[in-house]
Motif scaffolding. Structure first.
Motif, short mmCIF file in Angstrom:
data_model
loop_
_atom_site.label_atom_id
_atom_site.label_comp_id
_atom_site.label_asym_id
_atom_site.label_seq_id
_atom_site.Cartn_x
_atom_site.Cartn_y
_atom_site.Cartn_z
N GLU A 191 0.99 -1.02 0.10
CA GLU A 191 0.11 -0.08 -0.03
C GLU A 191 0.92 1.17 -0.01
N GLU A 192 1.94 1.17 0.73
CA GLU A 192 3.07 2.39 0.60
C GLU A 192 3.34 2.54 -0.80
N LYS A 194 1.86 1.67 -3.69
CA LYS A 194 0.90 2.12 -4.49
C LYS A 194 0.46 3.58 -4.14
N SER A 195 0.55 3.83 -3.28
CA SER A 195 0.27 5.52 -2.52
C SER A 195 1.29 6.48 -3.39
N ARG A 196 2.54 5.81 -3.74
CA ARG A 196 3.44 6.72 -4.54
C ARG A 196 3.07 6.53 -5.97
N ALA A 200 -1.38 3.33 -10.49
CA ALA A 200 -1.14 1.89 -9.68
C ALA A 200 -2.03 0.67 -10.37
#
Length: 255
Positions: A191-192, A194-196, A200
């Protein structure tokens, strides 16, 4: 590059290192038949019919399409952030006697100082990049005058319940009928991470058109890859066919 950006790049490289061993076994990554190979060649000849072009394959992975371009008579350089992907690509090129240059490099910022290429090509890459707009700008930078950028991408996951159900049903059928895990070889992003990544779940066509326009590309056009997809589906089990119902496109533009 900041420490945060470096960390993201390292995470992405690690995921694709893990994927390298089985990457080519998946439909849509490895070319599975002569029919599919010929369909790809026809698609590329429609976009760049010239012979002997200098092609930069950014995010080349295991070099599957780098090899195809070399087979078509082009001079190919492939770069990737994953060392293990590159090792596989080098082994494949050596096995078939293809003269391709592979080197480690960041697709967002190709390690070339001057306009050097007739074609910058990417496949299934934009969704993995923290800054796809910057990438397209830098692809323009390394292109010669009148060179072309050629991008193949799609939207794999729109985040809807329908997409989630389609993936789960497809994976279950593949496990049941084929006795194999369809997710093996596909790196699961945290999730970390994907958040960047702004895309995604895949890069929408309209957004990629915006990137090309903002970077000064002209004569932007899209190409229907229906023939390629039909050839791929002939070697695809039922579960895979269900999962592969998404937007998929080739788009190109001239510098």
């Amino acid at each position: 590059m900041s420490s945060s950006e470096t960390r993201i790049k390292e995470m992405v490289a690690h995921k694709w290192d893990l994927a390298s061993e089985t990457f080519d076994t998946h439909v849509g990554h490895g070319i599975r038949s002569k029919k599919e190979r010929d369909a790809w060649k026809r698609a590329f000849r429609e976009v760049f019919p010239e012979k002997g072009l200098k092609i930069l394959d950014v995010g080349c992975g295991t070099g599957e399409l780098s090899l195809l371009f070399a087979e078509m008579g082009h001079k190919v350089t492939g770069i990737d952030i994953s060392r293990k992907m590159l090792k596989t690509a080098e082994s494949k090129a050596e096995a078939c006697g293809a003269e391709i240059t592979f080197r480690e490099g960041d697709a967002e910022n190709p390690p070339f100082m001057t306009p050097s290429f007739d074609i910058v090509f990417s496949r299934h890459l934009l969704w993995t990049l923290p800054d796809p707009k910057k990438a397209v700008e830098n692809w323009n930078r390394v292109l010669r005058k009148n060179g072309k950028v050629v991008i193949i991408d799609g939207v794999w996951d729109r985040g809807t319940l329908g997409d989630r159900a389609r993936r789960n049903i497809g994976a279950f059928l593949t496990l049941l009928l084929e006795r194999k895990d369809p997710r093996k070889g596909h790196p699961g992003y945290s999730e970390e991470l994907k958040s960047r990544l702004p895309h995604a779940g895949g890069a929408p066509l309209e957004k990629v058109k915006e990137y090309l326009a903002a970077s000064g590309f002209e004569e932007v056009r899209t190409l229907n890859l229906k023939e390629v997809r039909q050839a791929q589906k002939e070697n695809m089990p039922l579960g895979e066919r269900i999962m592969r119902n998404y937007q998929y496109y080739l788009i190109c533009g001239r510098k």
